[in-house]
Design an enzyme around this catalytic site. Structure first.
Site, short mmCIF file in Angstrom:
data_model
loop_
_atom_site.label_atom_id
_atom_site.label_comp_id
_atom_site.label_asym_id
_atom_site.label_seq_id
_atom_site.Cartn_x
_atom_site.Cartn_y
_atom_site.Cartn_z
N LYS A 1 52.51 -73.58 91.69
CA LYS A 1 51.94 -72.23 91.62
C LYS A 1 50.48 -72.17 91.19
O LYS A 1 50.04 -72.89 90.31
CB LYS A 1 52.76 -71.37 90.63
CG LYS A 1 54.16 -71.01 91.07
CD LYS A 1 54.21 -70.24 92.38
CE LYS A 1 53.75 -68.82 92.25
NZ LYS A 1 54.70 -67.97 91.53
N TYR B 1 37.36 -26.71 66.18
CA TYR B 1 37.85 -28.07 65.94
C TYR B 1 39.30 -28.06 65.47
O TYR B 1 39.72 -27.23 64.67
CB TYR B 1 36.98 -28.79 64.89
CG TYR B 1 37.49 -30.20 64.61
CD1 TYR B 1 37.15 -31.26 65.43
CD2 TYR B 1 38.36 -30.44 63.54
CE1 TYR B 1 37.64 -32.54 65.21
CE2 TYR B 1 38.86 -31.73 63.31
CZ TYR B 1 38.50 -32.76 64.14
OH TYR B 1 39.01 -34.02 63.92
N SER C 1 52.08 -71.82 86.66
CA SER C 1 53.41 -71.43 86.19
C SER C 1 53.95 -72.51 85.26
O SER C 1 53.69 -73.70 85.46
CB SER C 1 54.34 -71.27 87.40
OG SER C 1 55.70 -71.43 87.01
N GLU D 1 45.81 -59.29 89.34
CA GLU D 1 47.05 -58.61 88.94
C GLU D 1 46.85 -57.81 87.67
O GLU D 1 47.30 -56.67 87.55
CB GLU D 1 48.17 -59.63 88.73
CG GLU D 1 48.67 -60.28 90.01
CD GLU D 1 49.66 -61.39 89.69
OE1 GLU D 1 50.80 -61.08 89.33
OE2 GLU D 1 49.28 -62.58 89.78
N THR E 1 46.48 -50.99 109.42
CA THR E 1 46.95 -49.68 108.97
C THR E 1 48.45 -49.86 108.79
O THR E 1 49.07 -50.64 109.52
CB THR E 1 46.67 -48.55 109.99
OG1 THR E 1 47.36 -48.86 111.20
CG2 THR E 1 45.19 -48.38 110.29
N HIS E 2 49.00 -49.22 107.80
CA HIS E 2 50.41 -49.41 107.44
C HIS E 2 50.72 -50.88 107.14
O HIS E 2 51.85 -51.33 107.30
CB HIS E 2 51.36 -48.92 108.55
CG HIS E 2 51.01 -47.56 109.08
ND1 HIS E 2 51.54 -46.40 108.57
CD2 HIS E 2 50.15 -47.19 110.06
CE1 HIS E 2 51.04 -45.36 109.23
NE2 HIS E 2 50.19 -45.82 110.14
N LYS F 1 39.43 -40.69 70.62
CA LYS F 1 38.69 -41.95 70.61
C LYS F 1 39.52 -43.16 71.02
O LYS F 1 39.06 -43.99 71.81
CB LYS F 1 38.02 -42.14 69.25
CG LYS F 1 36.81 -41.22 69.08
CD LYS F 1 36.17 -41.31 67.73
CE LYS F 1 36.58 -40.25 66.73
NZ LYS F 1 37.09 -38.98 67.18
N1 ARG Z 1 37.68 -38.24 62.16
C1 ARG Z 1 37.55 -36.93 62.68
C2 ARG Z 1 37.65 -36.97 64.21
O1 ARG Z 1 37.54 -37.99 64.75
C3 ARG Z 1 36.26 -36.35 62.25
C4 ARG Z 1 36.22 -34.85 62.15
C5 ARG Z 1 37.12 -34.37 61.12
N2 ARG Z 1 36.85 -33.03 60.73
C6 ARG Z 1 37.66 -32.42 59.93
N3 ARG Z 1 37.35 -31.24 59.56
N4 ARG Z 1 38.79 -32.95 59.52
O2 ARG Z 1 37.86 -35.98 64.84
#
Ligand code: ARG
Length: 462
Positions: free
Chosen positions: A284, A318, A278, A291, A156-157, A326
């Site tokens: 090394k 949207y 290294s 890491e 601990t610590h 993404k």
């Molecule tokens: N490439 C867009 C996204 O990933 C798809 C949806 C786009 N829709 C629109 N009305 N521009 O969100």
């Protein structure tokens, strides 16, 4: 009129830099299979609802198969002018099958299309992470079983605290990874609703069958609100949160490996295959893999922050901001999956230096609590026992001794309650063996936990 799928109301072409800035093809083309899967389900549903003819459906399905083949063979050219994976595939479909291809987008919008594809893609990636987590747990349980009675210092610590077993230490991570597994399962449950049919935001005027597409795509049910279906990315946040916590767990584990492999600890050795050297210091052998995994944590937590800030204050429904989801979540899955893969392959090749661990556990007065416990059993209150042992430890530090080496006379000088039997029972083996209750570090307890874990992990539905 521009050549865009949405070009009807436009007179002038898109600014050239905007084409590139607006496009997401480089990121979202990896969802091609899920986009195609969604389109197959949608087209099949349109046909069942008499919105597409049999011939049109046949053309669309054949065309989609061919496009999938083109992409898999690396023959498909994604164009940034077509913005994203969705419009690229749709345009190609029309090139291949003509008029029928233009009908695929009936009763659909890219907004429900992208929400569906992203969920399908992330569901698959989540299942892979769940599998990797189970594999990693299994690797750790195997080590725990092998090292169930390997004694090491518990800290601990980062100061020597009490002896524990190496197996027990490994099983602590098995528990953490299990909660990570649970968090991914929870996120997967909530994510598994089908947005298809939400269309742009309000639903569609066509007589669609949302239950059918939902079932076709393996979702538990259709999303109940079209605005919500296209505009939330909370499932992305949940996956990023689960990933972040998992990455934090991995960083703690890797930090220990790094410390343990240093010459100063020498508790373990990672195999050459997982270390680097290294360019200047010939001696090394660096633990670069742990890491790097530790370093990935920043990137993964960054993904979570990216998405939370992305969604903050976004009005329904949207908004293009959401296209940024993404890059963040795909990178997180790539990095987390790779980190887990490395752990799974690296750990079975780790050497555990039992002698070093034993020596380290035997020094640093780590048996002091047990000596206090012995005094308590002889009738001394715990607070007084603590003070007596504290005095004994101070004496040992002064005289460069360990508690278990104190002589009868030294004990008598320190405190009348200290007996030779107490001292002689102060082995590190006795310390760990005594902690044999549920959740304790005793070898028999570690073995029992290993058996339970093996049983659970081998019957994977658990
Ligand atoms: N490439 C867009 C996204 O990933 C798809 C949806 C786009 N829709 C629109 N009305 N521009 O969100």
């Amino acid at each position: 009129m521009s050549d865009k799928p949405w070009g009807g109301r436009f007179d002038a072409p898109t600014n050239a830099f905007v084409e590139a800035f607006n496009a997401s093809t480089d990121v979202d083309q990896r969802m091609y299979a899920q986009d195609i899967e969604g389109s197959r389900a949608h087209a099949t549903m349109l046909h069942r609802q008499s919105i597409l003819s049999s011939n049109e459906l046949k053309k669309i399905l054949n065309g989609l198969d061919e496009i999938e083949g083109e992409i898999e063979r690396g023959e498909f050219a994604f164009l940034i002018e077509l913005e994203d994976v969705h419009m690229n595939i749709e345009r190609r479909l029309t090139e291949r099958v003509g008029e029928a291809g233009k009908k695929l987008h009936t009763a659909r919008s890219r907004n429900d299309q992208v929400a569906t594809g992203t969920r399908l893609y992330l569901r698959q990636r989540t299942d892979h992470v769940l599998d990797l987590l189970r594999q990693f747990q299994m690797v750790l349980v195997d080590i725990a079983q092998r090292e169930h009675d390997t004694i090491m210092p518990g800290f601990t610590h980062l100061q020597s605290a009490q002896p524990v077993t190496f197996g027990h230490h490994m099983l602590a991570y098995v528990e953490m990874l299990d909660r990570d597994h649970g968090r991914f399962c929870d996120a997967r449950k909530r994510m598994n609703e089908c947005p298809l049919g939400s269309a742009a935001l309000a639903g569609t005027t066509f007589n669609i069958d949302r239950q059918f597409t939902s079932d076709q795509l393996g979702f538990d049910r259709p999303c109940a609100n079209s605005l919500d279906g296209v505009s939330d990315r909370d499932f992305v946040v949940e996956l990023l949160a689960a990933s972040s916590l998992c990455a934090v767990h991995l960083s703690r584990f890797c930090e220990e490996l790094i410390l343990w492999m240093s010459a100063q600890f020498s508790f373990i050795e990672l195999s050459d295959a997982f270390c680097t050297g290294s360019s200047i210091m010939p001696q090394k052998k660096n633990p670069d893999m742990p890491e790097l995994i530790r370093g990935k944590t920043g990137r993964i937590v960054g993904g979570l922050v990216t998405m939370l800030v992305n969604l903050k204050s976004l009005p329904l429904a949207y908004n293009k901001d959401m296209q940024e989801d993404k890059a963040a979540v795909f990178d997180t899955f790539d990095q987390l999956s790779a980190s887990l893969r490395i752990c799974i392959d690296m750990l079975p090749e780790m050497t555990v230096n039992r002698d070093k661990l034993y020596d380290a556990a035997s020094s640093g007065h780590a048996t002091a609590t047990d000596l206090a416990d012995h005094l308590v059993r002889a009738g001394v209150s715990f607070r007084d026992a603590h003070a007596i042992v504290g005095k004994a430890v101070a004496y040992c530090i002064r005289t460069k001794k360990e508690l278990h080496t104190l002589s009868v006379n030294e004990c008598a000088d320190l405190d009348a309650h200290l007996s030779a039997e107490m001292i002689s029972s102060l082995s590190v083996e006795a310390c760990v063996a005594a902690r044999k209750h549920l959740g304790g570090c005793a070898p028999q307890q570690v073995q029992m936990q290993c058996t339970l874990w093996k049983d659970r992990l081998e019957n994977q539905d658990a």
